[in-house]
Design a protein around this motif. Structure first.
Motif, PDB file in Angstrom:
ATOM      1  N   ARG A   1      67.932 -14.725 -70.520  1.00  0.00           N
ATOM      2  CA  ARG A   1      67.069 -15.793 -70.001  1.00  0.00           C
ATOM      3  C   ARG A   1      67.858 -16.756 -69.124  1.00  0.00           C
ATOM      4  NH1 ARG A   1      64.174 -17.543 -75.696  1.00  0.00           N
ATOM      5  NH2 ARG A   1      63.451 -15.461 -76.284  1.00  0.00           N
ATOM      6  N   ASN A   2      67.219 -17.174 -68.043  1.00  0.00           N
ATOM      7  CA  ASN A   2      67.760 -18.192 -67.143  1.00  0.00           C
ATOM      8  C   ASN A   2      66.581 -19.093 -66.806  1.00  0.00           C
ATOM      9  OD1 ASN A   2      68.273 -19.420 -64.456  1.00  0.00           O
ATOM     10  ND2 ASN A   2      70.189 -18.284 -64.562  1.00  0.00           N
ATOM     11  N   THR A   3      66.776 -20.401 -66.883  1.00  0.00           N
ATOM     12  CA  THR A   3      65.656 -21.340 -66.713  1.00  0.00           C
ATOM     13  C   THR A   3      65.012 -21.268 -65.330  1.00  0.00           C
ATOM     14  OG1 THR A   3      67.223 -23.084 -66.116  1.00  0.00           O
ATOM     15  CG2 THR A   3      66.534 -22.968 -68.422  1.00  0.00           C
ATOM     16  N   THR A   4      65.719 -20.751 -64.338  1.00  0.00           N
ATOM     17  CA  THR A   4      65.213 -20.723 -62.964  1.00  0.00           C
ATOM     18  C   THR A   4      64.478 -19.431 -62.620  1.00  0.00           C
ATOM     19  OG1 THR A   4      67.129 -22.068 -62.382  1.00  0.00           O
ATOM     20  CG2 THR A   4      65.914 -21.120 -60.567  1.00  0.00           C
ATOM     21  N   PHE A   5      64.722 -18.356 -63.350  1.00  0.00           N
ATOM     22  CA  PHE A   5      64.195 -17.037 -63.019  1.00  0.00           C
ATOM     23  C   PHE A   5      63.437 -16.432 -64.200  1.00  0.00           C
ATOM     24  CE2 PHE A   5      68.193 -17.681 -60.730  1.00  0.00           C
ATOM     25  CZ  PHE A   5      67.798 -17.471 -59.416  1.00  0.00           C
ATOM     26  N   PRO A   6      62.596 -15.421 -63.936  1.00  0.00           N
ATOM     27  CA  PRO A   6      61.953 -14.707 -65.050  1.00  0.00           C
ATOM     28  C   PRO A   6      63.005 -14.020 -65.919  1.00  0.00           C
ATOM     29  CG  PRO A   6      60.889 -14.169 -62.958  1.00  0.00           C
ATOM     30  CD  PRO A   6      62.130 -14.944 -62.634  1.00  0.00           C
ATOM     31  N   SER A   7      62.749 -13.922 -67.217  1.00  0.00           N
ATOM     32  CA  SER A   7      63.716 -13.300 -68.118  1.00  0.00           C
ATOM     33  C   SER A   7      63.776 -11.793 -67.893  1.00  0.00           C
ATOM     34  CB  SER A   7      63.385 -13.619 -69.570  1.00  0.00           C
ATOM     35  OG  SER A   7      62.145 -13.064 -69.919  1.00  0.00           O
ATOM     36  N   TYR A   8      64.884 -11.208 -68.331  1.00  0.00           N
ATOM     37  CA  TYR A   8      65.115  -9.776 -68.220  1.00  0.00           C
ATOM     38  C   TYR A   8      65.286  -9.228 -69.636  1.00  0.00           C
ATOM     39  CZ  TYR A   8      67.645  -5.401 -67.451  1.00  0.00           C
ATOM     40  OH  TYR A   8      68.031  -4.090 -67.468  1.00  0.00           O
ATOM     41  N   ALA A   9      64.618  -8.128 -69.947  1.00  0.00           N
ATOM     42  CA  ALA A   9      64.723  -7.530 -71.284  1.00  0.00           C
ATOM     43  C   ALA A   9      65.024  -6.044 -71.155  1.00  0.00           C
ATOM     44  CB  ALA A   9      63.440  -7.745 -72.065  1.00  0.00           C
ATOM     45  N   GLN A  10      65.833  -5.564 -72.101  1.00  0.00           N
ATOM     46  CA  GLN A  10      66.187  -4.147 -72.119  1.00  0.00           C
ATOM     47  C   GLN A  10      66.314  -3.692 -73.565  1.00  0.00           C
ATOM     48  OE1 GLN A  10      69.528  -3.048 -69.629  1.00  0.00           O
ATOM     49  NE2 GLN A  10      69.994  -1.274 -70.881  1.00  0.00           N
ATOM     50  N   SER A  11      65.714  -2.554 -73.875  1.00  0.00           N
ATOM     51  CA  SER A  11      65.881  -1.953 -75.199  1.00  0.00           C
ATOM     52  C   SER A  11      67.138  -1.099 -75.183  1.00  0.00           C
ATOM     53  CB  SER A  11      64.681  -1.076 -75.552  1.00  0.00           C
ATOM     54  OG  SER A  11      63.534  -1.858 -75.698  1.00  0.00           O
ATOM     55  N   VAL A  12      67.916  -1.192 -76.246  1.00  0.00           N
ATOM     56  CA  VAL A  12      69.137  -0.393 -76.356  1.00  0.00           C
ATOM     57  C   VAL A  12      69.145   0.316 -77.701  1.00  0.00           C
ATOM     58  CG1 VAL A  12      70.445  -1.921 -74.832  1.00  0.00           C
ATOM     59  CG2 VAL A  12      70.527  -2.300 -77.290  1.00  0.00           C
ATOM     60  N   ASP A  13      69.803   1.446 -77.750  1.00  0.00           N
ATOM     61  CA  ASP A  13      69.977   2.203 -78.992  1.00  0.00           C
ATOM     62  C   ASP A  13      71.442   2.613 -79.043  1.00  0.00           C
ATOM     63  OD1 ASP A  13      69.759   3.663 -81.296  1.00  0.00           O
ATOM     64  OD2 ASP A  13      68.296   5.095 -80.523  1.00  0.00           O
ATOM     65  N   LEU A  14      72.217   1.920 -79.869  1.00  0.00           N
ATOM     66  CA  LEU A  14      73.656   2.126 -79.900  1.00  0.00           C
ATOM     67  C   LEU A  14      74.092   2.843 -81.177  1.00  0.00           C
ATOM     68  CD1 LEU A  14      74.712  -1.369 -78.583  1.00  0.00           C
ATOM     69  CD2 LEU A  14      74.996   0.799 -77.408  1.00  0.00           C
ATOM     70  N   ALA A  15      75.010   3.761 -81.012  1.00  0.00           N
ATOM     71  CA  ALA A  15      75.594   4.465 -82.154  1.00  0.00           C
ATOM     72  C   ALA A  15      76.739   3.636 -82.723  1.00  0.00           C
ATOM     73  CB  ALA A  15      76.108   5.829 -81.701  1.00  0.00           C
ATOM     74  N   ALA A  16      77.154   3.949 -83.939  1.00  0.00           N
ATOM     75  CA  ALA A  16      78.312   3.287 -84.536  1.00  0.00           C
ATOM     76  C   ALA A  16      79.521   3.522 -83.637  1.00  0.00           C
ATOM     77  CB  ALA A  16      78.568   3.839 -85.925  1.00  0.00           C
ATOM     78  N   ASN A  17      80.269   2.479 -83.387  1.00  0.00           N
ATOM     79  CA  ASN A  17      81.429   2.502 -82.490  1.00  0.00           C
ATOM     80  C   ASN A  17      81.066   2.805 -81.040  1.00  0.00           C
ATOM     81  OD1 ASN A  17      83.328   1.911 -84.566  1.00  0.00           O
ATOM     82  ND2 ASN A  17      83.182   4.031 -85.224  1.00  0.00           N
ATOM     83  N   GLY A  18      79.780   2.768 -80.711  1.00  0.00           N
ATOM     84  CA  GLY A  18      79.341   3.007 -79.345  1.00  0.00           C
ATOM     85  C   GLY A  18      79.475   1.751 -78.508  1.00  0.00           C
ATOM     86  N   SER A  19      79.337   1.919 -77.201  1.00  0.00           N
ATOM     87  CA  SER A  19      79.390   0.764 -76.309  1.00  0.00           C
ATOM     88  C   SER A  19      78.430   0.957 -75.145  1.00  0.00           C
ATOM     89  CB  SER A  19      80.814   0.540 -75.801  1.00  0.00           C
ATOM     90  OG  SER A  19      81.221   1.620 -74.998  1.00  0.00           O
ATOM     91  N   LEU A  20      77.992  -0.160 -74.604  1.00  0.00           N
ATOM     92  CA  LEU A  20      77.070  -0.161 -73.475  1.00  0.00           C
ATOM     93  C   LEU A  20      77.329  -1.419 -72.672  1.00  0.00           C
ATOM     94  CD1 LEU A  20      74.461   1.043 -72.110  1.00  0.00           C
ATOM     95  CD2 LEU A  20      73.187  -0.545 -73.543  1.00  0.00           C
ATOM     96  N   LYS A  21      77.224  -1.309 -71.352  1.00  0.00           N
ATOM     97  CA  LYS A  21      77.373  -2.484 -70.498  1.00  0.00           C
ATOM     98  C   LYS A  21      76.045  -2.761 -69.816  1.00  0.00           C
ATOM     99  CE  LYS A  21      80.357  -4.785 -67.285  1.00  0.00           C
ATOM    100  NZ  LYS A  21      81.716  -4.786 -66.729  1.00  0.00           N
ATOM    101  N   ILE A  22      75.581  -3.996 -69.948  1.00  0.00           N
ATOM    102  CA  ILE A  22      74.365  -4.436 -69.271  1.00  0.00           C
ATOM    103  C   ILE A  22      74.784  -5.320 -68.110  1.00  0.00           C
ATOM    104  CG2 ILE A  22      72.277  -5.825 -69.442  1.00  0.00           C
ATOM    105  CD1 ILE A  22      72.005  -4.957 -72.320  1.00  0.00           C
ATOM    106  N   ARG A  23      74.326  -4.967 -66.927  1.00  0.00           N
ATOM    107  CA  ARG A  23      74.575  -5.772 -65.726  1.00  0.00           C
ATOM    108  C   ARG A  23      73.235  -6.290 -65.231  1.00  0.00           C
ATOM    109  NH1 ARG A  23      79.619  -3.993 -63.188  1.00  0.00           N
ATOM    110  NH2 ARG A  23      80.336  -2.117 -64.249  1.00  0.00           N
ATOM    111  N   HIS A  24      73.185  -7.588 -64.945  1.00  0.00           N
ATOM    112  CA  HIS A  24      71.958  -8.153 -64.402  1.00  0.00           C
ATOM    113  C   HIS A  24      72.299  -9.308 -63.479  1.00  0.00           C
ATOM    114  CE1 HIS A  24      67.759  -9.002 -63.961  1.00  0.00           C
ATOM    115  NE2 HIS A  24      67.987 -10.264 -64.231  1.00  0.00           N
ATOM    116  N   LYS A  25      71.659  -9.314 -62.311  1.00  0.00           N
ATOM    117  CA  LYS A  25      71.842 -10.402 -61.350  1.00  0.00           C
ATOM    118  C   LYS A  25      70.486 -11.035 -61.114  1.00  0.00           C
ATOM    119  CE  LYS A  25      73.676 -11.499 -56.825  1.00  0.00           C
ATOM    120  NZ  LYS A  25      74.384 -10.988 -55.637  1.00  0.00           N
ATOM    121  N   PHE A  26      70.358 -12.308 -61.532  1.00  0.00           N
ATOM    122  CA  PHE A  26      69.119 -13.033 -61.290  1.00  0.00           C
ATOM    123  C   PHE A  26      69.019 -13.356 -59.808  1.00  0.00           C
ATOM    124  CE2 PHE A  26      69.655 -14.055 -65.837  1.00  0.00           C
ATOM    125  CZ  PHE A  26      68.365 -13.753 -66.284  1.00  0.00           C
ATOM    126  N   GLN A  27      67.841 -13.085 -59.216  1.00  0.00           N
ATOM    127  CA  GLN A  27      67.625 -13.359 -57.788  1.00  0.00           C
ATOM    128  C   GLN A  27      66.297 -14.018 -57.580  1.00  0.00           C
ATOM    129  OE1 GLN A  27      68.263  -9.953 -55.315  1.00  0.00           O
ATOM    130  NE2 GLN A  27      70.091  -9.339 -56.408  1.00  0.00           N
TER     131      GLN A  27
END
Length: 68
Positions: free
Chosen positions: A42-68
């Protein structure tokens, strides 16, 4: 635990399953339990961004988002 890396510009409040985890940046990584989660940025100036994730034990994921 699983690792969720974050790259958000200019900034965003990070929520996982409705619970606030901090502000990115400076937050660049959080540890969460394995399984399905809803990540919301969430950013007060822009609409929020949501993403569902499903992570395994010891797993990793990178979320990149640029508010415009």
């Amino acid at each position: 635990m699983a690792r969720l890396a974050l790259a958000v510009t200019p900034w965003g409040e990070i929520y996982v399953d409705g619970m606030r985890k901090g502000v990115a940046p400076p937050l660049t990584e959080i540890r969460i339990t394995p399984g399905k989660h809803l990540v919301e940025i969430r950013n007060t100036t822009f609409p929020s961004y949501a993403q569902s994730v499903d992570l395994a034990a010891n797993g990793s994921l990178k979320i990149r988002h640029k508010f415009q």
